[in-house]
Design a protein around this motif. Structure first.
Motif, PDB file in Angstrom:
ATOM      1  N   GLN A  15      66.971 -40.679 -17.739  1.00 44.55           N
ATOM      2  CA  GLN A  15      67.754 -41.906 -17.601  1.00 44.55           C
ATOM      3  C   GLN A  15      66.840 -43.127 -17.597  1.00 44.55           C
ATOM      4  O   GLN A  15      67.128 -44.145 -18.241  1.00 44.55           O
ATOM      5  CB  GLN A  15      68.577 -41.855 -16.309  1.00 44.55           C
ATOM      6  CG  GLN A  15      69.620 -42.947 -16.196  1.00 44.55           C
ATOM      7  CD  GLN A  15      70.913 -42.602 -16.894  1.00 44.55           C
ATOM      8  OE1 GLN A  15      70.914 -42.206 -18.050  1.00 44.55           O
ATOM      9  NE2 GLN A  15      72.019 -42.761 -16.212  1.00 44.55           N
ATOM     10  N   THR A  19      67.195 -45.850 -20.645  1.00 41.42           N
ATOM     11  CA  THR A  19      67.761 -47.161 -20.304  1.00 41.42           C
ATOM     12  C   THR A  19      66.733 -48.284 -20.406  1.00 41.42           C
ATOM     13  O   THR A  19      67.085 -49.457 -20.257  1.00 41.42           O
ATOM     14  CB  THR A  19      68.378 -47.150 -18.889  1.00 41.42           C
ATOM     15  OG1 THR A  19      67.406 -46.699 -17.942  1.00 41.42           O
ATOM     16  CG2 THR A  19      69.599 -46.247 -18.843  1.00 41.42           C
ATOM     17  N   TRP A  22      67.664 -51.132 -22.740  1.00 40.46           N
ATOM     18  CA  TRP A  22      68.687 -52.129 -22.426  1.00 40.46           C
ATOM     19  C   TRP A  22      68.152 -53.559 -22.481  1.00 40.46           C
ATOM     20  O   TRP A  22      68.710 -54.428 -23.156  1.00 40.46           O
ATOM     21  CB  TRP A  22      69.275 -51.848 -21.042  1.00 40.46           C
ATOM     22  CG  TRP A  22      70.742 -52.159 -20.969  1.00 40.46           C
ATOM     23  CD1 TRP A  22      71.359 -53.314 -21.324  1.00 40.46           C
ATOM     24  CD2 TRP A  22      71.779 -51.264 -20.536  1.00 40.46           C
ATOM     25  NE1 TRP A  22      72.711 -53.223 -21.134  1.00 40.46           N
ATOM     26  CE2 TRP A  22      73.000 -51.975 -20.657  1.00 40.46           C
ATOM     27  CE3 TRP A  22      71.799 -49.969 -20.046  1.00 40.46           C
ATOM     28  CZ2 TRP A  22      74.216 -51.412 -20.299  1.00 40.46           C
ATOM     29  CZ3 TRP A  22      73.014 -49.412 -19.696  1.00 40.46           C
ATOM     30  CH2 TRP A  22      74.202 -50.123 -19.824  1.00 40.46           C
ATOM     31  N   THR A  58      81.724 -47.209 -25.084  1.00 43.31           N
ATOM     32  CA  THR A  58      82.405 -46.533 -23.982  1.00 43.31           C
ATOM     33  C   THR A  58      83.910 -46.440 -24.240  1.00 43.31           C
ATOM     34  O   THR A  58      84.556 -45.454 -23.855  1.00 43.31           O
ATOM     35  CB  THR A  58      82.169 -47.269 -22.645  1.00 43.31           C
ATOM     36  OG1 THR A  58      82.473 -48.659 -22.794  1.00 43.31           O
ATOM     37  CG2 THR A  58      80.739 -47.105 -22.176  1.00 43.31           C
ATOM     38  N   LEU A 111      73.831 -46.712 -25.937  1.00 41.48           N
ATOM     39  CA  LEU A 111      73.654 -46.639 -24.486  1.00 41.48           C
ATOM     40  C   LEU A 111      74.919 -46.108 -23.808  1.00 41.48           C
ATOM     41  O   LEU A 111      74.861 -45.550 -22.718  1.00 41.48           O
ATOM     42  CB  LEU A 111      73.289 -48.014 -23.918  1.00 41.48           C
ATOM     43  CG  LEU A 111      71.816 -48.418 -24.059  1.00 41.48           C
ATOM     44  CD1 LEU A 111      71.638 -49.909 -23.775  1.00 41.48           C
ATOM     45  CD2 LEU A 111      70.925 -47.598 -23.140  1.00 41.48           C
ATOM     46  N   TYR A 115      74.027 -43.814 -20.341  1.00 41.29           N
ATOM     47  CA  TYR A 115      74.238 -44.103 -18.926  1.00 41.29           C
ATOM     48  C   TYR A 115      75.438 -43.367 -18.337  1.00 41.29           C
ATOM     49  O   TYR A 115      75.281 -42.568 -17.402  1.00 41.29           O
ATOM     50  CB  TYR A 115      74.335 -45.617 -18.723  1.00 41.29           C
ATOM     51  CG  TYR A 115      74.660 -46.029 -17.309  1.00 41.29           C
ATOM     52  CD1 TYR A 115      74.044 -45.398 -16.224  1.00 41.29           C
ATOM     53  CD2 TYR A 115      75.566 -47.052 -17.042  1.00 41.29           C
ATOM     54  CE1 TYR A 115      74.332 -45.772 -14.928  1.00 41.29           C
ATOM     55  CE2 TYR A 115      75.856 -47.435 -15.753  1.00 41.29           C
ATOM     56  CZ  TYR A 115      75.242 -46.789 -14.699  1.00 41.29           C
ATOM     57  OH  TYR A 115      75.534 -47.158 -13.411  1.00 41.29           O
ATOM     58  N   VAL A 138      71.169 -44.053 -10.697  1.00 44.34           N
ATOM     59  CA  VAL A 138      71.316 -45.491 -10.952  1.00 44.34           C
ATOM     60  C   VAL A 138      69.999 -46.204 -10.659  1.00 44.34           C
ATOM     61  O   VAL A 138      69.655 -47.190 -11.317  1.00 44.34           O
ATOM     62  CB  VAL A 138      72.464 -46.083 -10.118  1.00 44.34           C
ATOM     63  CG1 VAL A 138      72.595 -47.577 -10.369  1.00 44.34           C
ATOM     64  CG2 VAL A 138      73.783 -45.396 -10.460  1.00 44.34           C
ATOM     65  N   LEU A 141      68.190 -46.105 -13.737  1.00 40.55           N
ATOM     66  CA  LEU A 141      68.717 -47.121 -14.650  1.00 40.55           C
ATOM     67  C   LEU A 141      68.114 -48.487 -14.347  1.00 40.55           C
ATOM     68  O   LEU A 141      67.683 -49.209 -15.249  1.00 40.55           O
ATOM     69  CB  LEU A 141      70.241 -47.194 -14.537  1.00 40.55           C
ATOM     70  CG  LEU A 141      70.893 -48.474 -15.083  1.00 40.55           C
ATOM     71  CD1 LEU A 141      70.861 -48.483 -16.595  1.00 40.55           C
ATOM     72  CD2 LEU A 141      72.320 -48.637 -14.588  1.00 40.55           C
ATOM     73  N   THR A 145      65.772 -50.510 -16.752  1.00 38.39           N
ATOM     74  CA  THR A 145      66.177 -51.834 -17.224  1.00 38.39           C
ATOM     75  C   THR A 145      65.073 -52.861 -17.001  1.00 38.39           C
ATOM     76  O   THR A 145      64.833 -53.733 -17.840  1.00 38.39           O
ATOM     77  CB  THR A 145      67.456 -52.289 -16.486  1.00 38.39           C
ATOM     78  OG1 THR A 145      68.498 -51.331 -16.726  1.00 38.39           O
ATOM     79  CG2 THR A 145      67.921 -53.649 -16.980  1.00 38.39           C
ATOM     80  N   SER A 322      80.100 -45.760  -8.308  1.00 39.29           N
ATOM     81  CA  SER A 322      80.215 -44.619  -9.225  1.00 39.29           C
ATOM     82  C   SER A 322      80.650 -43.367  -8.468  1.00 39.29           C
ATOM     83  O   SER A 322      81.448 -42.564  -8.974  1.00 39.29           O
ATOM     84  CB  SER A 322      78.875 -44.377  -9.925  1.00 39.29           C
ATOM     85  OG  SER A 322      78.522 -45.480 -10.732  1.00 39.29           O
ATOM     86  N   ASN A 342      83.236 -47.873 -16.791  1.00 42.55           N
ATOM     87  CA  ASN A 342      82.045 -48.537 -17.316  1.00 42.55           C
ATOM     88  C   ASN A 342      82.412 -49.515 -18.427  1.00 42.55           C
ATOM     89  O   ASN A 342      81.888 -50.629 -18.487  1.00 42.55           O
ATOM     90  CB  ASN A 342      81.058 -47.492 -17.849  1.00 42.55           C
ATOM     91  CG  ASN A 342      80.092 -46.998 -16.798  1.00 42.55           C
ATOM     92  OD1 ASN A 342      79.018 -47.567 -16.612  1.00 42.55           O
ATOM     93  ND2 ASN A 342      80.468 -45.963 -16.087  1.00 42.55           N
ATOM     94  N   TYR A 346      81.630 -53.456 -18.006  1.00 42.25           N
ATOM     95  CA  TYR A 346      80.687 -54.159 -18.885  1.00 42.25           C
ATOM     96  C   TYR A 346      81.371 -55.222 -19.720  1.00 42.25           C
ATOM     97  O   TYR A 346      80.731 -56.176 -20.162  1.00 42.25           O
ATOM     98  CB  TYR A 346      79.929 -53.156 -19.754  1.00 42.25           C
ATOM     99  CG  TYR A 346      78.803 -52.495 -19.000  1.00 42.25           C
ATOM    100  CD1 TYR A 346      77.525 -53.050 -18.988  1.00 42.25           C
ATOM    101  CD2 TYR A 346      79.026 -51.355 -18.242  1.00 42.25           C
ATOM    102  CE1 TYR A 346      76.501 -52.472 -18.274  1.00 42.25           C
ATOM    103  CE2 TYR A 346      78.006 -50.768 -17.517  1.00 42.25           C
ATOM    104  CZ  TYR A 346      76.740 -51.327 -17.536  1.00 42.25           C
ATOM    105  OH  TYR A 346      75.730 -50.758 -16.812  1.00 42.25           O
TER     106      TYR A 346
END
Length: 388
Positions: A15, A19, A22, A58, A111, A115, A138, A141, A145, A322, A342, A346
């Motif tokens: 992950q 990520t 991003w 997504t 992505l 994620y 996370v 993530l 990021t 989450s 998600n 977003y």
């Protein structure tokens, strides 16, 4: 048990690697603007392009129930390869603002297979201690990021393209880790066919709806804060006529949130997931409202400490939301539920990023960052209602 202990670190590492795609563009934004002669509002446009790609990705994944119908590990792997390819293509010297927007859009699209699918893989392995597991995930993530900013700082004497090359290589490695070492989990409930009704059905659950709306408030603030951390640092430096290493501090301010996600998971086991999420969301909202005060203080140390605190509170609740979403979704559409939440979350980030970008272009007032408090306030209202 030994397999599960090995699986979580592998998912976390993968992950993190993937990520890093991003904010790869954000880390070299100044170079992109200079080399490709882009307009100043490019920060908001390119960041929103990634978000928009993630949203459509997504949305498609949710409607087609991709995460429930196909092997999540294979979806993750193929998405990592796709994201790495489009990220790498951004170094092409003949790119224009249009092609860069398209490339960052496709990075965001792939992505969507990284994620939320990574979270789906984790939920397929861990039912007990899910909050702590998602905290690590996370956290990966967040650090992923932030990583392009650190890479930019470490490669200051190298061409800026090395940041995009490095993050693309990392993404491929992350995809390979999942493909070869993380098979589908023992608690996976595979869907049999496309069920378009499940796209809307997930919100009929009151507890799920409350969790999702809290998450939406959190998302209004999160990515706008991350995207504008370098802008905040530069604005403060201009106001007080000082200087410091923007890429390094951008990494630390964003990256410290990764530790907060892990810590939040442990705290949630003691006092409860919902209570911990409410506390973090309230604290980050206070940071939004207090931001003009700290811009006025002529002390770099105090300002950096404030941004570090904000970086902690702004994302500490992300794995908790989450967890709440996953626990309150019907098992057979859990992957779809995580993906659609998600997607909507977003979507909200685009509006807050573009609004903040517009305000930053039209005024020098430090009060513009107070608008980020809108999300935490509305999220707290949604969470205040008791679960069944």
């Amino acid at each position: 048990m030994l397999v599960k202990r090995r699986i979580l670190p592998l998912i976390v590492i993968a992950q993190f690697c993937c990520t890093s795609l991003w904010f790869a563009g954000n880390a070299v934004m100044t170079n992109l603007i200079t080399d490709f002669q882009l307009p100043e509002e490019t920060l908001g446009l390119l960041t929103s392009a990634v978000q928009f790609g993630f949203i459509l990705g997504t949305l498609l994944f949710a409607i087609l129930s991709i995460a429930d119908r196909f092997s999540p590990s294979k979806v993750f792997f193929l998405s990592a390869l796709g994201g790495a390819l489009f990220n790498l293509t951004s170094i092409y010297s003949q790119n224009t603002i249009e092609t860069l927007l398209l490339l960052r859009f496709f990075v965001g699209f792939f992505l969507a297979g990284i994620y939320p699918i990574g979270m789906k893989i984790a939920t397929d392995y861990f039912q007990k201690g899910l909050g702590k597991s998602l905290g690590f995930l996370v956290g990966a993530l967040v650090i992923g990021t932030a990583f392009p900013h650190l890479l930019k700082s470490l490669t200051a004497n190298l061409p800026w393209k090395s940041v995009l090359i490095g993050t693309s290589i990392l993404a491929v490695l992350g995809g390979l880790l999942i493909q070869f070492f993380v098979p589908d989990g023992p608690f996976r409930s595979a869907g049999k066919s496309v069920d378009l009704k499940s796209f809307l059905k997930v919100f009929r659950n009151k507890n799920f709806r409350s969790s999702a709306f809290g998450y939406f408030g959190h998302m209004w603030e999160l990515y706008s804060f991350w995207a504008f951390v370098p802008v905040m640092l530069k604005l403060y430096a201009e106001i007080h006529q000082t200087s410091f290493k923007f890429p390094l501090w951008s990494f630390l301010i964003i990256g410290v949130g990764g530790l907060a996600c892990v810590l939040g998971g442990f705290i949630a086991e003691k006092i409860g997931t919902k209570k911990t999420a409410i506390s973090a969301l309230a604290l980050s909202g206070i940071c939004c409202l207090a931001s003009p005060l700290f811009f006025s203080i002529n002390s770099v140390e105090i300002f950096i400490a404030f941004l570090l605190l904000w970086g902690i509170t702004v994302v500490a609740d992300s794995p908790l939301f989450s967890t709440l979403v996953a626990k309150n979704a019907d098992p057979e559409v859990k992957g779809t539920a995580l993906t659609i939440v998600n997607c909507l979350g977003y979507s909200i980030t685009i509006f807050s990023i573009l609004l903040l970008n517009f305000l930053a272009e039209t005024t020098n007032s430090t009060a513009i960052f107070m608008i980020l408090a809108i999300g935490p306030i509305l999220g707290l209202i949604a969470l205040w209602k008791k679960f069944d």
